[in-house]
Write a protein that holds these residues in place. Structure first.
Motif, PDB file in Angstrom:
ATOM      1  N   ARG A  43       0.830  -1.205   0.000  1.00  0.00           N
ATOM      2  CA  ARG A  43       0.000   0.000   0.000  1.00  0.00           C
ATOM      3  C   ARG A  43       0.866   1.258   0.000  1.00  0.00           C
ATOM      4  N   ASP A  44       1.845   1.323   0.899  1.00  0.00           N
ATOM      5  CA  ASP A  44       2.693   2.509   1.003  1.00  0.00           C
ATOM      6  C   ASP A  44       3.553   2.696  -0.251  1.00  0.00           C
ATOM      7  N   PHE A  73      -5.247  -3.920  -0.662  1.00  0.00           N
ATOM      8  CA  PHE A  73      -4.376  -3.021   0.099  1.00  0.00           C
ATOM      9  C   PHE A  73      -3.991  -1.773  -0.704  1.00  0.00           C
ATOM     10  N   MET A  74      -3.984  -1.897  -2.013  1.00  0.00           N
ATOM     11  CA  MET A  74      -3.410  -0.843  -2.855  1.00  0.00           C
ATOM     12  C   MET A  74      -4.483   0.130  -3.316  1.00  0.00           C
ATOM     13  N   GLU A 110     -12.759  -5.152   5.828  1.00  0.00           N
ATOM     14  CA  GLU A 110     -13.154  -4.377   7.012  1.00  0.00           C
ATOM     15  C   GLU A 110     -11.985  -3.532   7.513  1.00  0.00           C
ATOM     16  N   GLU A 111     -10.808  -4.138   7.568  1.00  0.00           N
ATOM     17  CA  GLU A 111      -9.611  -3.427   8.022  1.00  0.00           C
ATOM     18  C   GLU A 111      -9.294  -2.252   7.116  1.00  0.00           C
ATOM     19  N   MET A 112      -9.325  -2.471   5.794  1.00  0.00           N
ATOM     20  CA  MET A 112      -8.966  -1.413   4.858  1.00  0.00           C
ATOM     21  C   MET A 112     -10.039  -0.329   4.793  1.00  0.00           C
ATOM     22  N   ALA A 113     -11.303  -0.723   4.931  1.00  0.00           N
ATOM     23  CA  ALA A 113     -12.379   0.270   4.952  1.00  0.00           C
ATOM     24  C   ALA A 113     -12.219   1.213   6.139  1.00  0.00           C
TER      25      ALA A 113
END
Length: 255
Positions: A43-44, A73-74, A110-113
């Protein structure tokens, strides 16, 4: 590209053998700390390219059946494209993109949202992710890649480089990555390292034995600059005895 070999020198045609269900169950059934670490690195690294291009097209080289998992993630990407040697992997990703949120991706979405600035649900996050999927191509990374120069601002590979058949082919593959990136494009990779095998359940699979030094040198030979390569512990793999103890995280820019 996910070609599988039995360690006992028995070579299998990748079209005849499929480990998709067993592989996903063992490595991707829930969001482990290790997968979160990998995903946030991806992602970073993709976010670092934002602003260099009007549209961020990401090619997942050797995407396997997990393309949507890592794509989740991206979120800085505008388009996702996949390349894999196995037709069943490509078909799996295509079918998964047409479904509602799969249970296997629920905790990840859920985590990324939750990490997004704007409030959204996991189901809405997954729908937005799938809407960015553009092309899926069946092609073996051991041979010249079927794209024109400068096509993708970002090319990433999560657990694909170690599946290339030889060191010479690895160098050729990274040169292909360089060719397909425009100026200021970025190559991002995560791979298992310092081993010539890994495991799915009781099945032992051969892989190319790479390390940080090998990958850094291959990127340098291809012409990359701003090369960042590091070795990290494979904590989940150690706990599960999956055949490898370290991974290499890296990115390199075409300047």
């Amino acid at each position: 590209m996910w070609q599988f070999w039995k360690k006992q020198s028995v070579v299998h045609d990748p079209k005849d053998v499929s480990h998709i269900g067993e592989y996903l169950e063992e490595y991707y059934d829930f969001l482990t700390e290790e997968n979160l670490e990998i995903g946030l690195f991806l992602r970073d690294a993709v976010a670092g390219v934002k602003g260099r291009f009007p549209v961020i097209k990401v090619l997942d080289a050797g995407c396997g059946p997990t393309m949507l998992y890592w794509a989740a993630f991206m979120d800085a990407a505008d388009e996702y494209h996949g390349l894999d040697a196995r037709e069943d992997h490509v078909d799996y990703v295509k079918s998964q993109s047409k479904e509602s949120l799969p249970p296997r991706l629920l905790d990840l979405c859920e985590e990324m949202a939750l990490r997004q600035a704007a409030s959204t649900s996991a189901h809405a996050y997954y729908a937005a992710l799938c809407s960015k999927l553009r092309t899926m191509t069946v092609h073996d990374m051991n041979f010249a890649w079927p794209y024109e120069e400068g096509t993708f601002p970002v090319i990433m590979s999560a657990f694909g480089l170690e599946c290339i058949e030889s060191m010479d082919k690895l160098v050729d593959g990274i040169r292909e990555v360089y060719r397909l990136l425009p100026k200021n494009g970025r190559f991002i990779f995560v791979t298992i390292a310092e081993t010539d095998y890994w495991k799915i359940g009781d099945t032992t699979l051969r892989c190319l034995d790479v390390n940080a030094k090998v990958l850094e040198e291959a990127a340098r030979k291809a012409g990359f600059k701003n090369i960042h390569v590091e070795t990290r512990a494979a904590t989940t793999a150690l706990e599960r005895r999956q055949g490898y103890e370290t991974m290499v995280f890296g990115y390199a820019d075409k300047l």
